[in-house]
Write a protein that holds these residues in place. Structure first.
Motif, PDB file in Angstrom:
ATOM      1  N   UNK A   4       0.661  -1.117  -0.107  1.00  0.00           N
ATOM      2  CA  UNK A   4      -0.131  -0.096  -0.034  1.00  0.00           C
ATOM      3  C   UNK A   4       0.712   1.125  -0.004  1.00  0.00           C
ATOM      4  N   UNK A   5       2.068   1.200   0.193  1.00  0.00           N
ATOM      5  CA  UNK A   5       2.969   2.385   0.533  1.00  0.00           C
ATOM      6  C   UNK A   5       4.389   2.149   0.152  1.00  0.00           C
ATOM      7  N   UNK A   6       5.169   3.133   0.073  1.00  0.00           N
ATOM      8  CA  UNK A   6       6.676   2.933  -0.197  1.00  0.00           C
ATOM      9  C   UNK A   6       7.401   2.844   1.435  1.00  0.00           C
ATOM     10  N   UNK A   7       8.600   2.156   1.666  1.00  0.00           N
ATOM     11  CA  UNK A   7       8.934   2.078   2.863  1.00  0.00           C
ATOM     12  C   UNK A   7       9.889   0.808   2.938  1.00  0.00           C
ATOM     13  N   UNK A   8      10.378   0.114   3.878  1.00  0.00           N
ATOM     14  CA  UNK A   8      11.111  -0.721   3.977  1.00  0.00           C
ATOM     15  C   UNK A   8      10.304  -2.263   4.235  1.00  0.00           C
ATOM     16  N   UNK A   9      10.712  -2.969   3.297  1.00  0.00           N
ATOM     17  CA  UNK A   9       9.864  -4.265   3.331  1.00  0.00           C
ATOM     18  C   UNK A   9      10.651  -5.383   3.773  1.00  0.00           C
ATOM     19  N   UNK A  10       9.889  -6.204   4.868  1.00  0.00           N
ATOM     20  CA  UNK A  10      10.561  -6.869   5.869  1.00  0.00           C
ATOM     21  C   UNK A  10       9.897  -8.315   5.386  1.00  0.00           C
ATOM     22  N   UNK A  11      10.722  -9.455   5.138  1.00  0.00           N
ATOM     23  CA  UNK A  11      10.124 -10.836   4.984  1.00  0.00           C
ATOM     24  C   UNK A  11      10.607 -11.625   5.751  1.00  0.00           C
ATOM     25  N   UNK A  12       9.978 -12.505   6.555  1.00  0.00           N
ATOM     26  CA  UNK A  12      10.328 -13.631   7.613  1.00  0.00           C
ATOM     27  C   UNK A  12       9.690 -14.890   7.006  1.00  0.00           C
ATOM     28  N   UNK A  13      10.588 -15.749   6.311  1.00  0.00           N
ATOM     29  CA  UNK A  13      10.420 -16.969   5.992  1.00  0.00           C
ATOM     30  C   UNK A  13      10.833 -18.267   6.766  1.00  0.00           C
ATOM     31  N   UNK A  14       9.910 -19.101   6.967  1.00  0.00           N
ATOM     32  CA  UNK A  14      10.358 -20.252   7.850  1.00  0.00           C
ATOM     33  C   UNK A  14       9.669 -21.651   6.982  1.00  0.00           C
ATOM     34  N   UNK A  15      10.330 -22.702   7.364  1.00  0.00           N
ATOM     35  CA  UNK A  15       9.792 -23.960   6.685  1.00  0.00           C
ATOM     36  C   UNK A  15      10.230 -24.889   7.444  1.00  0.00           C
ATOM     37  N   UNK A  16       9.683 -26.334   7.485  1.00  0.00           N
ATOM     38  CA  UNK A  16       9.884 -27.621   8.355  1.00  0.00           C
ATOM     39  C   UNK A  16      11.301 -27.856   8.631  1.00  0.00           C
ATOM     40  N   UNK A  26      13.776   1.076   0.813  1.00  0.00           N
ATOM     41  CA  UNK A  26      13.086   1.812  -0.414  1.00  0.00           C
ATOM     42  C   UNK A  26      12.268   0.896  -1.200  1.00  0.00           C
ATOM     43  N   UNK A  27      11.313   0.285  -0.806  1.00  0.00           N
ATOM     44  CA  UNK A  27      10.424  -0.585  -1.463  1.00  0.00           C
ATOM     45  C   UNK A  27       9.306   0.247  -1.947  1.00  0.00           C
ATOM     46  N   UNK A  28       8.847   0.341  -3.225  1.00  0.00           N
ATOM     47  CA  UNK A  28       7.881   1.197  -3.749  1.00  0.00           C
ATOM     48  C   UNK A  28       6.577   0.456  -3.690  1.00  0.00           C
ATOM     49  N   UNK A  29       5.552   1.242  -3.413  1.00  0.00           N
ATOM     50  CA  UNK A  29       4.068   0.783  -3.338  1.00  0.00           C
ATOM     51  C   UNK A  29       3.861   0.185  -4.611  1.00  0.00           C
ATOM     52  N   UNK A  30       2.735  -0.795  -4.714  1.00  0.00           N
ATOM     53  CA  UNK A  30       2.542  -1.109  -5.910  1.00  0.00           C
ATOM     54  C   UNK A  30       1.850  -2.742  -5.987  1.00  0.00           C
ATOM     55  N   UNK A  31       1.697  -3.147  -6.998  1.00  0.00           N
ATOM     56  CA  UNK A  31       1.317  -4.789  -7.323  1.00  0.00           C
ATOM     57  C   UNK A  31       2.434  -5.481  -7.625  1.00  0.00           C
ATOM     58  N   UNK A  32       2.596  -6.567  -6.913  1.00  0.00           N
ATOM     59  CA  UNK A  32       3.634  -7.542  -7.036  1.00  0.00           C
ATOM     60  C   UNK A  32       2.960  -9.017  -6.854  1.00  0.00           C
ATOM     61  N   UNK A  33       3.918 -10.007  -7.255  1.00  0.00           N
ATOM     62  CA  UNK A  33       3.973 -11.336  -7.271  1.00  0.00           C
ATOM     63  C   UNK A  33       4.764 -11.920  -6.432  1.00  0.00           C
ATOM     64  N   UNK A  34       4.526 -12.851  -5.382  1.00  0.00           N
ATOM     65  CA  UNK A  34       5.371 -13.624  -4.535  1.00  0.00           C
ATOM     66  C   UNK A  34       5.380 -15.077  -4.864  1.00  0.00           C
ATOM     67  N   UNK A  35       6.873 -15.475  -5.083  1.00  0.00           N
ATOM     68  CA  UNK A  35       7.179 -16.902  -5.346  1.00  0.00           C
ATOM     69  C   UNK A  35       7.776 -17.544  -4.130  1.00  0.00           C
ATOM     70  N   UNK A  36       7.372 -18.664  -3.761  1.00  0.00           N
ATOM     71  CA  UNK A  36       8.038 -19.695  -2.976  1.00  0.00           C
ATOM     72  C   UNK A  36       8.433 -20.719  -3.805  1.00  0.00           C
TER      73      UNK A  36
END
Length: 146
Positions: free
Chosen positions: A29-41, A87-97
């Motif tokens: 929804x807005x620009x800022x810092x994007x933080x991702x936490x990913x975990x798996x078994x 500095x992540x820009x607002x917009x529409x994205x696709x996540x892929x795992x």
């Protein structure tokens, strides 16, 4: 007083079949810092996390690593993986795992947007490489919409 707003953009838990690239589109929804936490078994499983512009990146492009990766975090054995992109820009994205393992993996991830001058850095997070490059990972065999 520190000025920091945190927005939970996305939180998912999914079973990802072996040799499969799971994806879905989402909005930031807005620009800022994007933080991702990913975990798996299974600690030894190779799991990758990627963000590209919405409605882009075919299976062939992904395996060739020619997608326009905004975030690209190739597998490492450290879990949970923490990815921080300033500095992540607002917009529409696709996540892929990507599950490069030979067995199904249970994966969970959270995407948080931080905005403001007082936001503390994500512990253990390092800026992710958005660079294209050769990959030594096996190709994934199928691409599945969540």
């Amino acid at each position: 007083v520190a000025d920091c707003t945190t927005t939970n953009v996305l939180q998912e838990s999914e079973g990802v079949p072996a040799s499969t690239l799971l994806y879905d589109d989402f909005s930031v929804p807005d620009s800022g810092r994007l933080d991702v936490t990913l975990d798996w078994t299974v600690p030894s499983s190779l799991v990758g996390f990627y963000i590209v512009p919405a409605n882009t990146c075919t299976l062939a492009e992904f395996n060739a690593r020619t997608c326009n990766f905004v975030v690209r975090s190739e597998p490492v054995t450290t879990k949970p993986r923490k990815i921080s992109t300033p500095n992540f820009a607002a917009g529409n994205y696709r996540w892929l795992v990507a599950n490069y393992a030979s067995q199904q993996e249970s994966v969970s991830f959270q995407v948080v947007l931080q905005k403001g001058t007082g936001c503390a850095p994500q512990a253990g997070g390092a800026p992710s490489a958005a660079a294209r490059g050769e990959s030594t990972l096996p190709e994934v065999e199928r691409m599945t919409h969540r």
